[in-house]
Design an enzyme around this catalytic site. Structure first.
Site, PDB file in Angstrom:
ATOM      1  N   SER A  63      12.925  70.001  36.676  1.00 14.41           N
ATOM      2  CA  SER A  63      12.292  69.417  37.865  1.00 14.41           C
ATOM      3  C   SER A  63      10.771  69.434  37.835  1.00 14.41           C
ATOM      4  O   SER A  63      10.135  68.882  38.742  1.00 14.41           O
ATOM      5  CB  SER A  63      12.783  70.131  39.129  1.00 14.41           C
ATOM      6  OG  SER A  63      14.061  69.662  39.492  1.00 14.41           O
ATOM      7  N   LYS A  66       9.083  66.189  38.316  1.00 10.10           N
ATOM      8  CA  LYS A  66       8.722  65.648  39.627  1.00 10.10           C
ATOM      9  C   LYS A  66       7.227  65.709  39.897  1.00 10.10           C
ATOM     10  O   LYS A  66       6.727  65.009  40.786  1.00 10.10           O
ATOM     11  CB  LYS A  66       9.498  66.378  40.726  1.00 10.10           C
ATOM     12  CG  LYS A  66      11.009  66.161  40.665  1.00 10.10           C
ATOM     13  CD  LYS A  66      11.711  66.859  41.813  1.00 10.10           C
ATOM     14  CE  LYS A  66      13.206  66.548  41.819  1.00 10.10           C
ATOM     15  NZ  LYS A  66      13.966  67.327  40.832  1.00 10.10           N
ATOM     16  N   SER A 129      12.690  69.583  46.220  1.00 10.25           N
ATOM     17  CA  SER A 129      12.953  69.131  44.847  1.00 10.25           C
ATOM     18  C   SER A 129      14.075  68.099  44.849  1.00 10.25           C
ATOM     19  O   SER A 129      14.931  68.070  43.960  1.00 10.25           O
ATOM     20  CB  SER A 129      13.318  70.319  43.940  1.00 10.25           C
ATOM     21  OG  SER A 129      13.176  69.977  42.584  1.00 10.25           O
TER      22      SER A 129
END
EC number: 3.4.16.4
Length: 388
Positions: A63, A66, A129
């Site tokens: 993640s 991101k 997230s």
């Protein structure tokens, strides 16, 4: 060549390229032992790397991907393609229901047909997230995930992230997707510098959406001794546990990247060790000011006898606190003497920075003013004095 001592660096009240590392300082303190696949500690102001391990090793970012998703969103806002208040209608591919890609993953819990602002989707991306928030933003900005991923890779190239390639907008495991601790530190620095609209979101501890409250997974936000205000966690079975944390200590900011730790608590502990070591052992100082005089030299055959010398650039540098008393700056002229006429901003030598007897950095020395040719009488006088 003439060498002049300028001043001890402890009395300087510098922007250095990120290629300069603490290893260039011969007497850097011993870094902590870090238990992770790779790591980096970067000074935000200068981009200097204070310590690192396997920093260019290509790893699964999970993640942490991101961060680039959010960076692309902010660039779209900067270019006036969208605004934070734009309303996005959530499409079917951003709805987790019956979507095998999202099974067991982090979500904002959007539903098809929801109308959500770009600002709130960005909060869902950062705080929750949310993989669904990433898809909704990608669809709105680029017309689809594939097109958005292309934008992500274009920005990676612009930021010179040579270890990085993206295949998804959210960071779920995908063949060919990789980044490095070094690249992610560079990206984080760009985010902190260039995202005033959104950076504060990285410090939000929770977000409630559709009646569901979720906590930010960056546990260091709750550590009152650290003053951490971002950035992001990441975890997949293929990546292990990743964390990027940025902390402010007085006027200084440090960025710690940990990739491939063995647990959520482990990534926090390793990042904490890096940040504390950096805060306790280093300081960021301005070595030189643009246009500020560092010395005065005799100039021959001119309409004045002396000329001021300095630098045209701003120079900041991270130095070990224990080494500050041993830091000296000197300058060296390229030739034996200076003669008129001479123009302003002309290189005439080099400024050198030493830690004890080791040179650790150097920059051009330039004239801060122009000096014209003197009168016949003054030139004749200089001739006899010069030859005396």
């Amino acid at each position: 060549m003439k060498r002049r001592l300028i001043i001890a660096a402890s009395l300087f009240v510098f922007n250095l390229s990120s290629g300069f590392a603490a290893e260039n300082i011969p007497f850097s303190p011993q870094p902590p032992e870090i238990h992770a696949g790779s790591w980096v500690l970067m000074d935000y102001t200068t981009g200097q790397i204070l310590t690192a391990g396997n920093e260019h090793q290509q790893r699964n970012p999970a993640s942490l991907t991101k961060l680039m998703t959010g960076y692309v969103v902010d660039r779209a806002i900067d270019s006036h393609r969208i605004t934070p208040d734009d309303i996005v209608t959530v499409g079917r591919d951003a709805w987790a229901k019956d979507n095998p890609v999202f099974v067991g993953s982090s979500l904002m819990f959007l539903k098809e047909g929801d109308r959500v602002s770009v600002r709130d989707l960005s909060r869902g991306l950062i705080v929750d997230s949310g993989n669904d928030a990433c898809v909704a933003l990608a669809d709105y900005i680029a017309g689809g995930q594939r097109q958005f991923v292309e934008m992500m890779n274009n920005y990676a190239e612009k930021l010179h992230l040579k270890d990085t390639h993206f295949e998804t907008v959210h960071g779920l495991d995908a063949p060919g997707q990789h980044s490095s601790a070094y690249d992610l530190a560079v990206l984080s620095r760009a985010i902190i510098h260039g995202e005033p609209e959104f950076y504060h979101m990285y410090s939000e501890k929770s977000l409630t959406w559709n009646g569901i409250t979720q906590q930010n997974r960056n546990g260091l936000l709750w550590d009152k001794t650290m003053n951490v205000d971002g950035l992001k966690t990441g975890h997949t079975s293929g990546a292990g546990f990743n964390l990027i944390a940025s902390a402010v200590d007085g006027q200084r900011r440090l960025i710690a990247v940990v990739m491939g730790a063995d647990s959520a608590k482990g990534r926090e502990e390793e990042a904490r060790k890096l940040l504390r070591w950096g805060q306790q052992n280093f300081t960021t100082v301005q070595i030189l000011h643009r246009g500020k005089k560092v010395g005065t030299e005799r100039i021959w055959y001119g309409d004045k006898e002396n000329i001021d010398l300095g630098t045209e650039q701003e120079f900041w540098m991270v130095l070990p606190k224990a080494e500050i008393p041993h830091i000296k700056a000197k300058y060296t002229l390229d030739g034996k003497e200076l003669t008129a006429p001479i123009s302003a901003h002309q290189r005439v030598g080099e400024i050198e920075l030493y830690d004890r007897d080791k040179q650790v950095a150097h920059w051009p020395l330039v004239t801060l003013e122009s000096v014209g040719e003197g009168s016949m009488f003054s030139r004749l006088s200089d001739y006899f004095h010069h030859k005396a």
